[in-house]
Design an enzyme around this catalytic site. Structure first.
Site, PDB file in Angstrom:
ATOM      1  CB  ILE A  15       2.469   2.197  -7.422  1.00  0.00           C
ATOM      2  CG1 ILE A  15       3.165   3.553  -7.565  1.00  0.00           C
ATOM      3  CG2 ILE A  15       3.262   1.277  -6.505  1.00  0.00           C
ATOM      4  CD1 ILE A  15       3.301   4.321  -6.244  1.00  0.00           C
ATOM      5  CE1 TYR A  71      -7.296   5.511 -11.605  1.00  0.00           C
ATOM      6  CE2 TYR A  71      -8.235   7.676 -12.006  1.00  0.00           C
ATOM      7  CZ  TYR A  71      -7.632   6.774 -11.160  1.00  0.00           C
ATOM      8  OH  TYR A  71      -7.360   7.130  -9.859  1.00  0.00           O
ATOM      9  CG  ASP A 122     -16.210   0.863   6.121  1.00  0.00           C
ATOM     10  OD1 ASP A 122     -16.394   1.942   5.490  1.00  0.00           O
ATOM     11  OD2 ASP A 122     -16.581  -0.237   5.687  1.00  0.00           O
ATOM     12  CB  SER A 143      -0.897   0.035   1.247  1.00  0.00           C
ATOM     13  OG  SER A 143      -1.839  -1.004   1.226  1.00  0.00           O
ATOM     14  CE  LYS A 165      -7.864   8.536  -6.822  1.00  0.00           C
ATOM     15  NZ  LYS A 165      -7.730   8.385  -5.364  1.00  0.00           N
TER      16      LYS A 165
HETATM   17  P1  NAD Z   1      -4.401  -0.100  -1.627  1.00  0.00           P
HETATM   18  O1  NAD Z   1      -5.408  -1.092  -2.098  1.00  0.00           O
HETATM   19  O2  NAD Z   1      -3.225  -0.599  -0.913  1.00  0.00           O
HETATM   20  O3  NAD Z   1      -5.100   1.029  -0.720  1.00  0.00           O
HETATM   21  C1  NAD Z   1      -6.447   1.410  -0.885  1.00  0.00           C
HETATM   22  C2  NAD Z   1      -7.009   1.487   0.531  1.00  0.00           C
HETATM   23  O4  NAD Z   1      -8.350   1.980   0.518  1.00  0.00           O
HETATM   24  C3  NAD Z   1      -7.023   0.118   1.235  1.00  0.00           C
HETATM   25  O5  NAD Z   1      -6.280   0.197   2.431  1.00  0.00           O
HETATM   26  C4  NAD Z   1      -8.497  -0.092   1.506  1.00  0.00           C
HETATM   27  O6  NAD Z   1      -8.733  -0.790   2.730  1.00  0.00           O
HETATM   28  C5  NAD Z   1      -8.973   1.355   1.629  1.00  0.00           C
HETATM   29  N1  NAD Z   1     -10.427   1.463   1.602  1.00  0.00           N
HETATM   30  C6  NAD Z   1     -11.276   1.141   0.578  1.00  0.00           C
HETATM   31  N2  NAD Z   1     -12.554   1.326   1.003  1.00  0.00           N
HETATM   32  C7  NAD Z   1     -12.490   1.799   2.278  1.00  0.00           C
HETATM   33  C8  NAD Z   1     -13.452   2.173   3.246  1.00  0.00           C
HETATM   34  N3  NAD Z   1     -14.783   2.095   3.001  1.00  0.00           N
HETATM   35  N4  NAD Z   1     -13.034   2.604   4.461  1.00  0.00           N
HETATM   36  C9  NAD Z   1     -11.715   2.676   4.748  1.00  0.00           C
HETATM   37  N5  NAD Z   1     -10.753   2.312   3.875  1.00  0.00           N
HETATM   38  C10 NAD Z   1     -11.141   1.873   2.668  1.00  0.00           C
HETATM   39  O7  NAD Z   1      -3.975   0.719  -2.955  1.00  0.00           O
HETATM   40  P2  NAD Z   1      -3.122   2.064  -3.133  1.00  0.00           P
HETATM   41  O8  NAD Z   1      -2.737   2.066  -4.552  1.00  0.00           O
HETATM   42  O9  NAD Z   1      -2.095   2.162  -2.081  1.00  0.00           O
HETATM   43  O10 NAD Z   1      -4.225   3.200  -2.956  1.00  0.00           O
HETATM   44  C11 NAD Z   1      -4.074   4.295  -2.067  1.00  0.00           C
HETATM   45  C12 NAD Z   1      -4.509   5.571  -2.766  1.00  0.00           C
HETATM   46  O11 NAD Z   1      -3.562   5.886  -3.789  1.00  0.00           O
HETATM   47  C13 NAD Z   1      -5.857   5.520  -3.464  1.00  0.00           C
HETATM   48  O12 NAD Z   1      -6.526   6.746  -3.276  1.00  0.00           O
HETATM   49  C14 NAD Z   1      -5.489   5.358  -4.931  1.00  0.00           C
HETATM   50  O13 NAD Z   1      -6.494   5.835  -5.795  1.00  0.00           O
HETATM   51  C15 NAD Z   1      -4.261   6.231  -4.955  1.00  0.00           C
HETATM   52  N6  NAD Z   1      -3.383   6.063  -6.119  1.00  0.00           N
HETATM   53  C16 NAD Z   1      -2.914   4.844  -6.469  1.00  0.00           C
HETATM   54  C17 NAD Z   1      -2.079   4.714  -7.572  1.00  0.00           C
HETATM   55  C18 NAD Z   1      -1.563   3.367  -7.994  1.00  0.00           C
HETATM   56  O14 NAD Z   1      -1.091   3.252  -9.137  1.00  0.00           O
HETATM   57  N7  NAD Z   1      -1.582   2.353  -7.173  1.00  0.00           N
HETATM   58  C19 NAD Z   1      -1.718   5.841  -8.330  1.00  0.00           C
HETATM   59  C20 NAD Z   1      -2.205   7.084  -7.929  1.00  0.00           C
HETATM   60  C21 NAD Z   1      -3.042   7.193  -6.836  1.00  0.00           C
END
Ligand code: NAD
Length: 257
Positions: A194, A158, A67, A22, A165
């Site tokens: 990522i 996306y 949550d 994460s 976003k």
């Molecule tokens: P991840 O799956 O590790 O993290 C997403 C998190 O959202 C998880 O911990 C999940 O438990 C949490 N979540 C979802 N529903 C929820 C709820 N109802 N209550 C509380 N928590 C909840 O993936 P990540 O890529 O680390 O995502 C983190 C952030 O980064 C997100 O906003 C994602 O859009 C953003 N992001 C990701 C990327 C990428 O390429 N991975 C790029 C840009 C932005």
């Protein structure tokens, strides 16, 4: 890490760790290395066995369920933060969700319920958290969220998360304008792709990862520690005059057509 970046004595609340991949975990690790005390949440009982060992490694002062759809859990979390620390210096919102059917279809076809659920969990939750954090940030503070370039340009697959976003980035600007008088800064980070659990929910994510590395000037994938380094800067006093921004962590991806 430079000696200048010091988070000693700062207290930060981290929402969004699901596992060791994460982005929130990458950020939390850097925050901890820089001396911060952390509170860590997990989304539900299924996530707890994955998150708790990581929170223990981070020596988190508080480990609680949250949550963001559950008002009672949110209230309990901030009560616990107030009891443990009295104040809060920074908060990381690294949370996103959209129902798969809506995410993987056309935006044109997405359901009203799916759209509202994605907006609620991925965007309005940032507003709710800001409201709860505000009274605890009496000494000023820093709020950070995670966005993606799909907010401003159309990225294949996306879909629905693009408009969500975009709303999150606009929310960042409005919160920054409103909370600035309390010395609370509000920013978003926008990393390039990522491989994480959320990322794997995007169709053909492997292709996106490959094409990202080809397109960006630096031609190397960024990782969760790169995001963590930028996040640590933005929650530190080094960035005391930076607010309302969407900061790219993308190897220059954004500038290439
Ligand atoms: P991840 O799956 O590790 O993290 C997403 C998190 O959202 C998880 O911990 C999940 O438990 C949490 N979540 C979802 N529903 C929820 C709820 N109802 N209550 C509380 N928590 C909840 O993936 P990540 O890529 O680390 O995502 C983190 C952030 O980064 C997100 O906003 C994602 O859009 C953003 N992001 C990701 C990327 C990428 O390429 N991975 C790029 C840009 C932005």
């Amino acid at each position: 890490m430079t000696a200048l970046l010091d988070l000693t004595g700062k207290k930060g609340l981290i929402l969004g760790i699901a596992n060791e991949h994460s982005i929130a975990y990458g950020c939390a690790r850097v925050f901890k290395q820089a001396g911060a005390d952390l509170a860590v949440t997990y989304a539900n009982v299924k996530a707890e066995p994955y998150v708790r060992p990581l929170a223990d490694q981070l020596d988190a002062s508080i480990i609680m369920p949250c949550d963001v759809r559950d008002e009672a859990q949110m209230t309990a979390l901030f009560k616990a933060v107030e009891k443990e620390w009295g104040t809060l210096d920074f908060l990381l919102h690294a949370i996103a969700f959209a129902p798969k059917a809506d995410l993987q279809g056309r935006v044109t076809d997405c359901s009203k319920d799916g759209f509202l659920e994605a907006m609620d969990i991925s965007c309005h939750s940032y507003i709710r958290l800001a409201k709860l954090a505000e009274p605890l940030m009496q000494n000023g503070g820093s709020l950070l969220t995670l966005s993606y370039i799909g907010s401003v340009e159309v990225v294949k697959h996306y879909g629905l998360m693009g408009p969500v976003k975009a709303a999150l980035e606009s929310t960042t600007r409005y919160l920054a304008a409103e909370l600035g008088e309390n010395n609370i800064r509000v920013n978003a980070l926008s990393p390039s792709a990522i491989m994480t659990r959320a990322g794997s929910g995007i169709a053909d994510f492997d292709e996106l990862l490959k094409s990202t590395a080809v397109k960006m000037p630096l031609h190397r994938m960024i990782d969760i520690e790169d995001v963590g380094n930028m996040a640590a800067f933005l929650v530190s006093d080094l960035s005391k005059n930076i607010t309302g921004g969407v900061h790219m962590v993308d190897g220059g991806y954004e500038i290439i057509d």
